[in-house]
Motif scaffolding. Structure first.
Motif, PDB file in Angstrom:
ATOM      1  N   LYS A 232       0.771  -6.737  -7.147  1.00  0.00           N
ATOM      2  CA  LYS A 232       1.779  -7.604  -6.546  1.00  0.00           C
ATOM      3  C   LYS A 232       3.174  -7.117  -6.955  1.00  0.00           C
ATOM      4  CE  LYS A 232       1.258 -11.637  -4.274  1.00  0.00           C
ATOM      5  NZ  LYS A 232       0.115 -12.006  -3.431  1.00  0.00           N
TER       6      LYS A 232
ATOM      7  N   SER B 123      -4.308  -7.124 -10.277  1.00  0.00           N
ATOM      8  CA  SER B 123      -3.755  -7.704  -9.052  1.00  0.00           C
ATOM      9  C   SER B 123      -2.329  -8.188  -9.271  1.00  0.00           C
ATOM     10  CB  SER B 123      -4.665  -8.795  -8.485  1.00  0.00           C
ATOM     11  OG  SER B 123      -4.600  -9.928  -9.296  1.00  0.00           O
ATOM     12  N   ILE B 124      -2.029  -8.578 -10.493  1.00  0.00           N
ATOM     13  CA  ILE B 124      -0.641  -8.922 -10.813  1.00  0.00           C
ATOM     14  C   ILE B 124       0.235  -7.682 -10.699  1.00  0.00           C
ATOM     15  CG2 ILE B 124       0.924  -9.626 -12.668  1.00  0.00           C
ATOM     16  CD1 ILE B 124      -1.475 -11.383 -13.671  1.00  0.00           C
TER      17      ILE B 124
ATOM     18  N   LYS C  10      10.683 -15.106  -9.720  1.00  0.00           N
ATOM     19  CA  LYS C  10       9.470 -15.724 -10.259  1.00  0.00           C
ATOM     20  C   LYS C  10       9.361 -15.465 -11.762  1.00  0.00           C
ATOM     21  CE  LYS C  10       6.841 -16.756  -6.423  1.00  0.00           C
ATOM     22  NZ  LYS C  10       5.788 -17.724  -6.185  1.00  0.00           N
TER      23      LYS C  10
ATOM     24  N   TRP D  13      12.180 -11.296  -4.972  1.00  0.00           N
ATOM     25  CA  TRP D  13      11.073 -12.242  -5.000  1.00  0.00           C
ATOM     26  C   TRP D  13      10.463 -12.305  -6.392  1.00  0.00           C
ATOM     27  CZ3 TRP D  13       5.857 -11.706  -6.019  1.00  0.00           C
ATOM     28  CH2 TRP D  13       5.066 -12.812  -5.684  1.00  0.00           C
TER      29      TRP D  13
ATOM     30  N   LEU E 279       9.371 -17.932 -15.046  1.00  0.00           N
ATOM     31  CA  LEU E 279       8.288 -17.879 -16.012  1.00  0.00           C
ATOM     32  C   LEU E 279       8.824 -17.862 -17.442  1.00  0.00           C
ATOM     33  CD1 LEU E 279       5.301 -17.659 -15.283  1.00  0.00           C
ATOM     34  CD2 LEU E 279       5.403 -15.264 -15.869  1.00  0.00           C
TER      35      LEU E 279
ATOM     36  N   LEU F   1       0.434 -17.529 -14.174  1.00  0.00           N
ATOM     37  CA  LEU F   1       0.166 -16.212 -13.615  1.00  0.00           C
ATOM     38  C   LEU F   1      -0.606 -16.316 -12.313  1.00  0.00           C
ATOM     39  CD1 LEU F   1      -0.715 -13.753 -16.485  1.00  0.00           C
ATOM     40  CD2 LEU F   1       1.326 -13.878 -15.094  1.00  0.00           C
ATOM     41  N   LEU F   2      -1.581 -17.201 -12.319  1.00  0.00           N
ATOM     42  CA  LEU F   2      -2.378 -17.378 -11.110  1.00  0.00           C
ATOM     43  C   LEU F   2      -1.505 -17.789  -9.949  1.00  0.00           C
ATOM     44  CD1 LEU F   2      -5.710 -18.956 -12.292  1.00  0.00           C
ATOM     45  CD2 LEU F   2      -5.293 -16.701 -11.325  1.00  0.00           C
ATOM     46  N   LYS F   3      -0.583 -18.670 -10.231  1.00  0.00           N
ATOM     47  CA  LYS F   3       0.346 -19.102  -9.203  1.00  0.00           C
ATOM     48  C   LYS F   3       1.143 -17.903  -8.678  1.00  0.00           C
ATOM     49  CE  LYS F   3       1.733 -23.419 -10.368  1.00  0.00           C
ATOM     50  NZ  LYS F   3       2.687 -24.298 -11.061  1.00  0.00           N
ATOM     51  N   LEU F   4       1.518 -17.078  -9.625  1.00  0.00           N
ATOM     52  CA  LEU F   4       2.311 -15.902  -9.301  1.00  0.00           C
ATOM     53  C   LEU F   4       1.564 -14.984  -8.339  1.00  0.00           C
ATOM     54  CD1 LEU F   4       5.032 -15.267 -10.514  1.00  0.00           C
ATOM     55  CD2 LEU F   4       3.933 -13.592 -11.972  1.00  0.00           C
ATOM     56  N   VAL F   5       0.291 -14.817  -8.626  1.00  0.00           N
ATOM     57  CA  VAL F   5      -0.516 -13.909  -7.807  1.00  0.00           C
ATOM     58  C   VAL F   5      -0.987 -14.596  -6.535  1.00  0.00           C
ATOM     59  CG1 VAL F   5      -2.545 -12.459  -7.792  1.00  0.00           C
ATOM     60  CG2 VAL F   5      -1.275 -12.770  -9.885  1.00  0.00           C
ATOM     61  N   LYS F   6      -1.109 -15.838  -6.628  1.00  0.00           N
ATOM     62  CA  LYS F   6      -1.629 -16.710  -5.557  1.00  0.00           C
ATOM     63  C   LYS F   6      -3.024 -16.365  -5.051  1.00  0.00           C
ATOM     64  CE  LYS F   6       0.684 -17.846  -1.722  1.00  0.00           C
ATOM     65  NZ  LYS F   6       1.795 -17.154  -1.937  1.00  0.00           N
TER      66      LYS F   6
END
Lengths: 166, 166
Positions: free
Chosen positions: B148, B144-145, B160, B156, B164, A161-166
């Motif tokens: 996004k 924040s997810i 992703k 995009w 996942l 998830l962190l990667k997803l949000v960056k």
DNA sequence: CTGAACTTTCAGTAATTATTGAAAGTTTAT
DNA sequence: ATAAACTTTCAATAATTACTGAAAGTTCAG
């Protein structure tokens, strides 16, 4: 801000949030109270703190146990039940997610799948079929993500998830 | 299954799902009806189809427009308003997500941030602070997810997500 | 302007959902 | 076996939320 005031505000806010997500106010408030309490609490204490009746307390505590986010506990020499909440927010989120998927999303997917089979071929039926198909595809995808989430160990998913949000 | 029956079942189910997610039944039903209807509908037609009053229809159509998932339209030579729903489920999900985040999640994050500042240092206050901190961190991350998601273009994010879920 | 066509509002009412509290049920120590 | 300590249930009631429909408001063609 005073602790007492903060505590009330927290419990109050959690109740409001619960209501707007289909969880009843008292249930959310009991959960909030248990979350911020380091020791276990009896039904009496919960009743007193939240100014609710015995019946209400009992029913909502049970509901929280059904969701798997509150646990009964015993104290040596005491006859009554005590309760505490799982403090691991990640775990709580997982359990709630799983439960709501099971109760609310899966039945809808089932119905959508049934409705895919409607026969016919005028503009209305075609639009119906298309909408139902898209909704079913979307909902199923969502549900499989949710499912993955509810089964994953914290680290795996968190990192993704962190990667997803960056 | 007959089309008429399927249609009713669909509208009905969507209403139930809505209720359990804090969206009122009628609002969800009007949305369902518009989703499966290829052409635009007038208030009268919606009233008739769902057997609801003018006031109810009006208020809920307006709410759907506030959410940005239903649009007013006009027919040449006709004076009354017509309505249609955005048929792109992805887009609808995005708008709903965004709106609910704004209305329900963001205010809670604000409160949690205020509550972080409670002073003191006994076991109760420490547990309180810890819980509030964890909830704030979790909720902010979630938000924040969601943010996004609500801004991303379909491709995009979709890609992703698929990765996942694998 | 005027009034017909249409939309919005909102006080009253209905429907739904949550809560109470007392009675019934259960458990356990003696 | 009894009764005190405790939990659960559920009919009655309260609180909340949604809906109706008529009246007020708006728009616009003539």
């Amino acid at each position: 801000m005073e602790f007492k005031e903060s505590k009330e505000k927290f419990i109050q806010s959690w109740g409001v949030l619960g209501s707007s997500w289909g969880i009843n106010k008292t249930m959310a408030q009991i959960h909030a109270l248990l979350l911020i309490t380091p020791e276990v609490l009896s039904t009496e204490e919960i009743m007193e703190e939240l100014k609710i009746s015995r019946g209400n307390a009992n029913m909502n505590i049970r509901a929280l146990m059904d969701w798997g986010i509150v646990t009964k506990s015993f104290k040596a020499g005491e006859r009554k039940d005590f309760f505490f909440a799982d403090k691991d927010i990640w775990e709580v989120a997982r359990k709630i997610t799983k439960e709501r998927s099971k109760r609310e999303i899966e039945p809808v997917i089932k119905i959508l799948n049934e409705l895919k089979n409607v026969k016919g071929n005028d503009a209305h039926i075609n639009q119906f079929r298309e909408t139902v198909n898209e909704l079913e595809a979307f909902t199923s995808k969502l549900n499989s993500i949710v499912d993955k989430f509810s089964k994953a160990d914290e680290h795996w998913f968190y990192k993704k998830l962190l990667k997803l949000v960056k």
